[in-house]
Design a protein around this motif. Structure first.
Motif, PDB file in Angstrom:
ATOM      1  N   GLY A  44       0.828  -1.206   0.000  1.00  0.00           N
ATOM      2  CA  GLY A  44       0.000   0.000   0.000  1.00  0.00           C
ATOM      3  C   GLY A  44       0.859   1.250   0.000  1.00  0.00           C
ATOM      4  N   ALA A  45       1.909   1.258   0.825  1.00  0.00           N
ATOM      5  CA  ALA A  45       2.819   2.402   0.871  1.00  0.00           C
ATOM      6  C   ALA A  45       3.516   2.599  -0.473  1.00  0.00           C
ATOM      7  CB  ALA A  45       3.851   2.206   1.983  1.00  0.00           C
ATOM      8  N   LEU A  46       3.937   1.503  -1.093  1.00  0.00           N
ATOM      9  CA  LEU A  46       4.583   1.582  -2.400  1.00  0.00           C
ATOM     10  C   LEU A  46       3.629   2.146  -3.451  1.00  0.00           C
ATOM     11  CD1 LEU A  46       7.127   0.908  -4.059  1.00  0.00           C
ATOM     12  CD2 LEU A  46       6.140  -1.354  -4.452  1.00  0.00           C
ATOM     13  N   LEU A  47       2.386   1.700  -3.431  1.00  0.00           N
ATOM     14  CA  LEU A  47       1.393   2.214  -4.372  1.00  0.00           C
ATOM     15  C   LEU A  47       1.157   3.705  -4.147  1.00  0.00           C
ATOM     16  CD1 LEU A  47      -0.719   1.833  -6.595  1.00  0.00           C
ATOM     17  CD2 LEU A  47      -2.332   1.102  -4.812  1.00  0.00           C
ATOM     18  N   GLY A  48       1.007   4.104  -2.891  1.00  0.00           N
ATOM     19  CA  GLY A  48       0.793   5.520  -2.583  1.00  0.00           C
ATOM     20  C   GLY A  48       1.960   6.391  -3.016  1.00  0.00           C
ATOM     21  N   LEU A  49       3.172   5.942  -2.740  1.00  0.00           N
ATOM     22  CA  LEU A  49       4.362   6.703  -3.152  1.00  0.00           C
ATOM     23  C   LEU A  49       4.456   6.796  -4.670  1.00  0.00           C
ATOM     24  CD1 LEU A  49       6.960   5.330  -0.593  1.00  0.00           C
ATOM     25  CD2 LEU A  49       6.323   7.731  -0.870  1.00  0.00           C
ATOM     26  N   THR A  50       4.132   5.705  -5.342  1.00  0.00           N
ATOM     27  CA  THR A  50       4.176   5.702  -6.809  1.00  0.00           C
ATOM     28  C   THR A  50       3.134   6.653  -7.393  1.00  0.00           C
ATOM     29  OG1 THR A  50       4.985   3.435  -6.797  1.00  0.00           O
ATOM     30  CG2 THR A  50       4.012   4.228  -8.858  1.00  0.00           C
ATOM     31  N   LEU A  51       1.925   6.632  -6.839  1.00  0.00           N
ATOM     32  CA  LEU A  51       0.884   7.549  -7.305  1.00  0.00           C
ATOM     33  C   LEU A  51       1.283   9.002  -7.068  1.00  0.00           C
ATOM     34  CD1 LEU A  51      -2.323   5.655  -6.110  1.00  0.00           C
ATOM     35  CD2 LEU A  51      -1.507   5.937  -8.469  1.00  0.00           C
ATOM     36  N   ALA A  52       1.934   9.283  -5.947  1.00  0.00           N
ATOM     37  CA  ALA A  52       2.407  10.645  -5.675  1.00  0.00           C
ATOM     38  C   ALA A  52       3.482  11.055  -6.679  1.00  0.00           C
ATOM     39  CB  ALA A  52       2.942  10.746  -4.248  1.00  0.00           C
ATOM     40  N   ALA A  53       4.380  10.130  -7.017  1.00  0.00           N
ATOM     41  CA  ALA A  53       5.428  10.438  -7.997  1.00  0.00           C
ATOM     42  C   ALA A  53       4.814  10.741  -9.357  1.00  0.00           C
ATOM     43  CB  ALA A  53       6.406   9.267  -8.104  1.00  0.00           C
ATOM     44  N   ILE A  54       3.798   9.975  -9.736  1.00  0.00           N
ATOM     45  CA  ILE A  54       3.110  10.218 -11.008  1.00  0.00           C
ATOM     46  C   ILE A  54       2.415  11.574 -10.968  1.00  0.00           C
ATOM     47  CG2 ILE A  54       1.184   9.447 -12.459  1.00  0.00           C
ATOM     48  CD1 ILE A  54       1.993   6.543 -11.617  1.00  0.00           C
ATOM     49  N   THR A  55       1.756  11.868  -9.846  1.00  0.00           N
ATOM     50  CA  THR A  55       1.078  13.158  -9.687  1.00  0.00           C
ATOM     51  C   THR A  55       2.069  14.313  -9.824  1.00  0.00           C
ATOM     52  OG1 THR A  55      -0.577  12.197  -8.214  1.00  0.00           O
ATOM     53  CG2 THR A  55      -0.301  14.580  -8.109  1.00  0.00           C
ATOM     54  N   LYS A  56       3.220  14.180  -9.180  1.00  0.00           N
ATOM     55  CA  LYS A  56       4.238  15.229  -9.268  1.00  0.00           C
ATOM     56  C   LYS A  56       4.735  15.406 -10.691  1.00  0.00           C
ATOM     57  CE  LYS A  56       6.589  15.417  -4.838  1.00  0.00           C
ATOM     58  NZ  LYS A  56       7.787  14.989  -4.128  1.00  0.00           N
TER      59      LYS A  56
END
Length: 131
Positions: A113-125
C-alpha cells in the motif's frame, strides 16, 4: 504543506490506534463508518485492510518536496522503508495484546500500500510539473 504534515500525523496515529485496539474488529472503534467497518471486518479482507491507510499515507508522504524518485531515489526508497517500519511496529505491538495476532501478511499488504501511494504521488508530481 502544513496540511500534508498534519494529515500524515493523523494517519500514522490512526494506523497505530487501530492496530493496537484490544479488539481487532473495526466496528468497535466507534468512529469508523459502518460500510468500511463491515468490509474491513470480513475475514477475507483482514490482511488487505492494512494496506488501505498506507496507500493514503504513502501518497501524502510522496507529495512532500524532498520525496520522489525524480528528486532522489534514495529518499523515496527511505520513505518506503520508513512506512514499512511503521506497519512492522504496529504488528509487533500486537504481540502484547491477547486478542490480536502478528501477521506477516499485514506487513506485506502495508508495504505494498505504501509503495502504491508513493508511486501515485510520484506520477502526480511528474504530471503536475509537465503541464
Amino acid at each position: 504543506m502544513r496540511f500534508i504534515y498534519l494529515l500524515i500525523l493523523l494517519i500514522v496515529s490512526l494506523v497505530l490506534y487501530l492496530s493496537w485496539m484490544p479488539d481487532p474488529h473495526l466496528g468497535k472503534a466507534g468512529f469508523v463508518p459502518d460500510w468500511l467497518a463491515s468490509w474491513g471486518d470480513m475475514e477475507e479482507f483482514r490482511d488487505i485492510r492494512t494496506g488501505v491507510p498506507l496507500i493514503l499515507l504513502g501518497y501524502c508522504a510522496g507529495l512532500l518536496p524532498i520525496v520522489g524518485p525524480s528528486q532522489n531515489i534514495a529518499r523515496w526508497l527511505a520513505t518506503w522503508l520508513l512506512l514499512t517500519a511503521l506497519v512492522t511496529l504496529a504488528e509487533v505491538g500486537q504481540l502484547l495484546l491477547p486478542e490480536r495476532a502478528f501477521s506477516w501478511a499485514d506487513i506485506g499488504w502495508g508495504a505494498m500500500g505504501a509503495l502504491l501511494g508513493l508511486t501515485l504521488a510520484a506520477i502526480t508530481k511528474d504530471v503536475r510539473f509537465k503541464v
